[in-house]
Design a protein around this motif. Structure first.
Motif, PDB file in Angstrom:
ATOM      1  N   ASP A   1       1.696  -1.352   7.906  1.00 27.62           N
ATOM      2  CA  ASP A   1       2.698  -2.322   8.378  1.00 27.62           C
ATOM      3  C   ASP A   1       2.687  -3.606   7.562  1.00 27.62           C
ATOM      4  O   ASP A   1       3.735  -4.206   7.311  1.00 27.62           O
TER       5      ASP A   1
ATOM      6  N   TRP B   1      10.332 -11.797  13.141  1.00 30.33           N
ATOM      7  CA  TRP B   1      11.576 -11.071  13.371  1.00 30.33           C
ATOM      8  C   TRP B   1      12.062 -10.424  12.076  1.00 30.33           C
ATOM      9  O   TRP B   1      12.384  -9.245  12.016  1.00 30.33           O
TER      10      TRP B   1
ATOM     11  N   GLN C   1       9.597  -7.663  10.918  1.00 30.17           N
ATOM     12  CA  GLN C   1       9.293  -6.614  11.913  1.00 30.17           C
ATOM     13  C   GLN C   1       7.816  -6.613  12.295  1.00 30.17           C
ATOM     14  O   GLN C   1       7.159  -5.582  12.264  1.00 30.17           O
TER      15      GLN C   1
END
Lengths: 468, 199
Positions: free
Chosen positions: A32, A290, A293
């Motif tokens: 991520d 935001w 992500q």
């Protein structure tokens, strides 16, 4: 009677939400965070980056104009010898303080939630210090010679040494030490994460990252020294960050000007610095989580905690405003009384009340959980706080100077277009550096978040840690 | 679990040790305890983040970085006070500044020519600065970094060390080292893989 026993992990999550959400594993954390810097450059990044570079370029153009013409291009003039330049300097330095608070002080207090935001907050510190440094440097008018005026280097430029009893000289040492130590702390934190990126990269990229990560291999013996170094750096940075804004406040408090000459300044400045810094972290992080992500890593709990810090520091700052007024009245000193009455009711009344409404009244909404957990509300509030803290420095600096003891030495400061464009330009510089950071470096401390995840896994496995 | 094998070519090359990768810190700790219990002393772990308790299991001594930092801090404080005294005196050998007879004895704001208090901020800052240098560069020096090559990078799972695997290595330098024996021992400890690693 209600049954308050915690019987399942879900119930525990409601009481103390996890810091790493969304069924994350070590692998998914690596993925991520690394993918942000590994995938192609998104168009949105360019849309933010190009205007930022243009605005930063405007700052350099304005500074170039200043160097060619002289510092008269700024609006400062007798009796207001310090105006937007020092206001902006203190504002930027203050913003940096949240980064060190998060990386050092919250580390010493074992606040695990810091791990998701410390990397970005430390980056913010460095870039804020870079913006702040422009002002004293260019206020000298000849920045290429300023090195001899600021640092005690042997030279034939002045043939004399600095006055080591001057708070301005203390400030040179404080800010340069602060910038250096923050950069070191940041780099130490980055080394294991650069190794993570290296191990995922190929070709030239792997070589570059291999050098940058110094060949880090995660050996247990290395981690032992590493953790000790991290602890010591946190221990050093904690008094350092408190000293920096203390010394910045000495620039004013050590003088004899009514409105500046007060003993309350050091704690008042430090609280204000942390206040404004957290506001900037919230402004940046709400947008970053935001757009990148990362909502499962920078969770509502992280944001809520930051709102609580803003509420607490806002109360301290509000208390300081009250104390200043009380002491001015109680001292019986007519000059002191005049300075404060003039602040609130004189020609700059609008800046004083802008400060009070942004810094004291706005943050009161954070008493309500709804406001502490609503991203749009906290985003707007954080912008107000940034504005309010700018006005605080403006109020302290300009209103104290604009009416000297003799009414013949009274004036009214108006910024020139160079003042305004330079200030906007520093924001462009800040955004340029911050965007480069999120494009090329891991925005969250990967290895530290993995440590938190390991601990939370451990807690869930062994009785959910319900006893803590 | 992948099968470990001993390629014939490997026997000709220098061996660094036998490495096993585990999928969780708990398994690593358990394996490290078992390996140490079997009497091995040259054992090293490689992990994505610091694992608490591994130092005691592997017998890694306490970090002495603090001593380096204390020395650097003392140097910083001395340097700062010397700087303030020397630049005030204008005399590189003596410090007459302390007695107020220096080359630059300006009275500013009616304050004494030397007093301790205004020297504190700069002394404090330089103490912190040099301590921080000591902490960072001392840590790198104790760890022998930068070191761009290390045998562990030859391990096929080395790229997972900074990701999600926890690696234990019994080094060849160990007096009890025997490649086959070590491989068998590690394979019993529920690893993802066990491999020989070249020097």
């Amino acid at each position: 009677m209600a049954d308050l026993a915690i019987k399942s992990p879900e119930m525990l999550d409601e009481v103390t939400p996890r810091l790493v959400q969304g069924n994350s594993t070590y692998r998914s954390l690596t993925e991520d965070i690394s993918r942000i810097v590994e995938k192609g450059t998104p168009i949105q990044w360019w849309m933010a980056f190009l205007p930022s570079v243009a605005i930063a370029g405007m700052m350099f153009a304005m500074l170039g104009y200043l160097v060619i013409t002289g510092i008269g291009v700024w609006g400062n003039n007798s009796p207001i010898g310090w105006a937007w330049d020092i206001t902006n300097f203190v504002w930027w330095i203050g913003i940096g303080h949240a980064g060190t608070l998060i990386s050092a002080i919250l580390f010493l207090f074992r606040q695990k939630w810091r791990t998701s935001i410390n990397r970005a907050a430390e980056a913010m510190t460095l870039f804020a210090v870079a913006c702040a440094a422009q002002y004293p440097l260019f206020h000298t008018g000849r920045p290429w010679r300023a090195i001899y005026w600021l640092f005690p280097l042997p030279n034939t430029d002045l043939n004399m040494w600095q006055n080591f009893r001057s708070p301005l000289e203390w400030d040179v040492f404080a800010v340069s030490t602060y910038g250096t130590v923050s950069a070191l702390f940041w780099f130490v934190g980055l080394v294991p994460d650069l190794a993570t990126l290296r191990d995922r990269a190929t070709g030239v990229r792997a070589y570059v990252l291999g050098f940058a990560s110094l060949g880090w291999r995660g050996s247990a013996r290395h981690w032992r020294h590493y953790e000790m170094a991290y602890l010591i750096l946190a221990g050093l940075s904690t008094p350092l960050v408190l000293s920096v804004h203390t010394i910045v406040s000495f620039d004013f408090a050590v003088s004899l000007i009514p409105g500046w000459h007060t003993t309350i300044f050091p704690p008042y400045f430090v609280a204000g610095a942390i206040f404004s810094g957290f506001a900037m972290v919230v402004t940046l992080m709400t947008v970053a989580r935001w757009s990148l992500q990362l909502q499962h890593l920078i969770t509502t709990k992280h944001l809520e905690n930051m709102c609580k810090v803003m509420l607490a520091t806002s109360m301290i700052v509000g208390y300081a405003y009250g104390t200043e007024l009380f002491i001015a009245w109680y001292s019986g000193n007519p000059y002191e009384q005049f300075a404060f009455a003039n602040r609130a009711l004189g020609p700059y009344w609008w800046s004083y009340w802008a400060m009070v409404s942004c810094n004291v009244i706005t943050p009161q909404i954070f008493w309500f959980k709804k406001c502490r957990t609503s991203v749009p509300i906290m985003f707007v509030a954080s912008i107000f706080i940034n504005i309010g803290m700018w006005f605080e420095r403006f109020v302290i600096i300009v209103t104290s100077l604009h009416r000297d003891f003799l009414p013949s030495s009274w004036g009214y400061f108006r910024p020139t277009y160079v003042d305004i464009l330079t200030f906007i330009g520093t924001m462009g510089l800040f955004m340029t550096l911050f965007l480069l950071f999120i494009r090329f470096l891991p925005v969250i401390a990967i290895s530290e978040v993995k440590g938190v995840l390991a601990q939370e896994d451990h807690v869930t496995k062994h009785g959910h840690g319900a006893h803590h | 679990m992948e099968n470990s094998s001993l390629p014939a070519a490997l026997e000709l090359k220098e061996l660094h040790g036998v490495a096993a990768a585990f999928e969780s810190p708990d398994k690593l700790l358990k394996a490290a305890k078992a390996v140490r219990k079997s009497g091995f002393t040259k054992v090293e772990a490689y992990t994505p983040f610091p694992i608490h308790g591994i130092d005691d299991v592997l017998g890694i001594p306490h970090s002495h970085l603090g001593r380096i930092v204390i020395c650097c801090g003392a140097l910083g404080a001395t340097a700062a006070l010397t700087l303030i005294a020397w630049t005030g005196s204008g005399d590189p050998l003596l410090f007459p500044y302390w007695t107020g007879l220096g080359a630059y004895p300006l009275v500013i704001g009616g304050k004494p020519l030397f007093s301790f208090e205004p020297s504190i901020p700069i002394t404090f800052e330089l103490t912190v600065l040099l301590s921080a240098f000591g902490a960072v560069f001392g840590m790198f020096a104790l760890n022998g970094l930068p070191q761009l090559y290390h045998p562990i990078f030859n391990f096929r799972h080395a790229d997972r060390i900074t990701d999600d695997q926890f690696v234990l290595v019994i080094e060849k330098a160990d007096p009890k080292f025997d490649a086959t024996e070590c491989t068998r021992l590690l394979q019993e400890l529920d690893p993802v893989t066990v491999e020989m690693v070249e020097e």
